[in-house]
Design a protein around this motif. Sequence first.
Motif, PDB file in Angstrom:
ATOM      1  N   ALA A 170      43.459  38.696  49.981  1.00 36.35           N
ATOM      2  CA  ALA A 170      42.505  37.735  49.435  1.00 36.35           C
ATOM      3  C   ALA A 170      41.178  38.403  49.121  1.00 36.35           C
ATOM      4  CB  ALA A 170      42.295  36.581  50.427  1.00 36.35           C
ATOM      5  N   HIS A 171      40.771  39.364  49.968  1.00 44.58           N
ATOM      6  CA  HIS A 171      39.545  40.109  49.696  1.00 44.58           C
ATOM      7  C   HIS A 171      39.676  40.931  48.418  1.00 44.58           C
ATOM      8  CE1 HIS A 171      38.254  39.900  54.194  1.00 44.58           C
ATOM      9  NE2 HIS A 171      37.708  38.918  53.485  1.00 44.58           N
ATOM     10  N   GLN A 172      40.835  41.506  48.226  1.00 49.74           N
ATOM     11  CA  GLN A 172      41.058  42.314  47.024  1.00 49.74           C
ATOM     12  C   GLN A 172      40.972  41.454  45.765  1.00 49.74           C
ATOM     13  OE1 GLN A 172      41.866  45.677  47.939  1.00 49.74           O
ATOM     14  NE2 GLN A 172      41.109  46.095  45.879  1.00 49.74           N
ATOM     15  N   ILE A 173      41.551  40.278  45.834  1.00 50.14           N
ATOM     16  CA  ILE A 173      41.520  39.370  44.683  1.00 50.14           C
ATOM     17  C   ILE A 173      40.096  38.890  44.422  1.00 50.14           C
ATOM     18  CG2 ILE A 173      42.294  37.125  43.835  1.00 50.14           C
ATOM     19  CD1 ILE A 173      44.900  37.571  45.384  1.00 50.14           C
ATOM     20  N   ALA A 174      39.370  38.570  45.493  1.00 44.97           N
ATOM     21  CA  ALA A 174      37.990  38.101  45.328  1.00 44.97           C
ATOM     22  C   ALA A 174      37.129  39.166  44.657  1.00 44.97           C
ATOM     23  CB  ALA A 174      37.404  37.728  46.690  1.00 44.97           C
ATOM     24  N   LEU A 175      37.254  40.420  45.097  1.00 43.58           N
ATOM     25  CA  LEU A 175      36.486  41.506  44.492  1.00 43.58           C
ATOM     26  C   LEU A 175      36.846  41.676  43.028  1.00 43.58           C
ATOM     27  CD1 LEU A 175      34.552  43.905  44.592  1.00 43.58           C
ATOM     28  CD2 LEU A 175      36.463  45.307  45.429  1.00 43.58           C
ATOM     29  N   GLN A 176      38.128  41.649  42.724  1.00 41.68           N
ATOM     30  CA  GLN A 176      38.553  41.846  41.346  1.00 41.68           C
ATOM     31  C   GLN A 176      38.052  40.728  40.433  1.00 41.68           C
ATOM     32  OE1 GLN A 176      40.119  44.702  40.531  1.00 41.68           O
ATOM     33  NE2 GLN A 176      39.695  44.060  38.417  1.00 41.68           N
ATOM     34  N   GLU A 177      38.040  39.496  40.936  1.00 39.93           N
ATOM     35  CA  GLU A 177      37.533  38.378  40.147  1.00 39.93           C
ATOM     36  C   GLU A 177      36.033  38.527  39.877  1.00 39.93           C
ATOM     37  OE1 GLU A 177      38.884  35.926  38.630  1.00 39.93           O
ATOM     38  OE2 GLU A 177      40.960  36.156  39.274  1.00 39.93           O
ATOM     39  N   MET A 178      35.273  38.975  40.880  1.00 44.53           N
ATOM     40  CA  MET A 178      33.844  39.156  40.693  1.00 44.53           C
ATOM     41  C   MET A 178      33.548  40.298  39.728  1.00 44.53           C
ATOM     42  SD  MET A 178      32.084  38.375  44.403  1.00 44.53           S
ATOM     43  CE  MET A 178      33.279  39.254  45.409  1.00 44.53           C
TER      44      MET A 178
END
Length: 354
Positions: A170-178
């Motif tokens: 989930a952290h990886q996805i959040a970073l990629q979205e930002m």
Amino acid sequence: MRNAIAIAEAGREGEVRFFGEIDATPANMRRFIDRFAAKYDRLHFCYEAGPTGYGLYRLVRSLGHNCTVVAPSLIPRKPGDRVKTNRRDAVALARLLRAGELTAVWVPDEGHEAMRDLVRARAAAVETLRIHRQQVSAFMLKHGRIYPRKKGWTMRYLCWLQEQQFDHPAHQIALQEMVEAVRIAKERVERLEHVIEEFVPAWSLVAVVRALQALRGVDLIVAVTFATEIGDVSRFENPRQLMGYLGLVPGERSTGETVKRGGITKAGNSRVRSMLVESAWTYRHPPRIGRVKLYRLEKTSPSVREIAWKAQVRLTGRYRKLAARGKRTTVICTAIARELAGFMWAVAREAQIA
């Protein structure tokens, strides 16, 4: 949307009364104006500047009547008046207009307003980009990921972001979205800057924009922002009036022989003021003309080139003197921005005369 209307009869003892509220459609306003034009010899309308723009102003002017768009921040108000309604505001505006106590704002033509909206859209995109970048930086700081180099948001920095690994997906996805939000915002800024560059040659103030770029620290965006927000500089009789309009003059509370001056008033156009302060940072370097600036100087008149060089020598020297006196850099740049506004006034006047 509805307009609250009040009427002030001519003369000091003339009646001031509230007429009512009507739908703010062009057809309704036209009927209202025609109705009162048949009753009175001369009409003078006014309304507060706001999100409704200048459509009503242009409608009234097209019907042959005077109209004033009022600066809301400069409307006289009683300190003890805590009640604000549409009815009271309309009556107060009518009374103040008759007394000549209202300050009008400069109304641009439709072409100028379109360019200003475009420049403000670019400024909004820049602010969005800043917020998205700040979110990425805060996210990385929260997880203890510190970029090993000084300069961020380069291609090397973006590659470093892509190399980061987190235990939870989930952290990886959040970073990629930002990061993706940053990319989209940056593309939007670049797209708007290209559109601005495309429309400037056909604009009525193209000569002013080109002349302003002769000054150090003034690129296309700064020049276009100044021209769109200030408009016709001839409405300012001298540079000090422009400095005051931009809120770059110090505030003062003096009485008798006591003189107290504080920080700048910040009363005026904040967009131009902030850009001028940013441009003032370039005057910390010794005076010189770079390759890009030399190319721009060749497109200007000798008088503009003379003003630009005089400004560079004057402002770089002033920066050194203020720094030697121990002034903070923020104070120095504000002082430089104030004088830079004066030189921009001189350059714009020279370009308009030419």
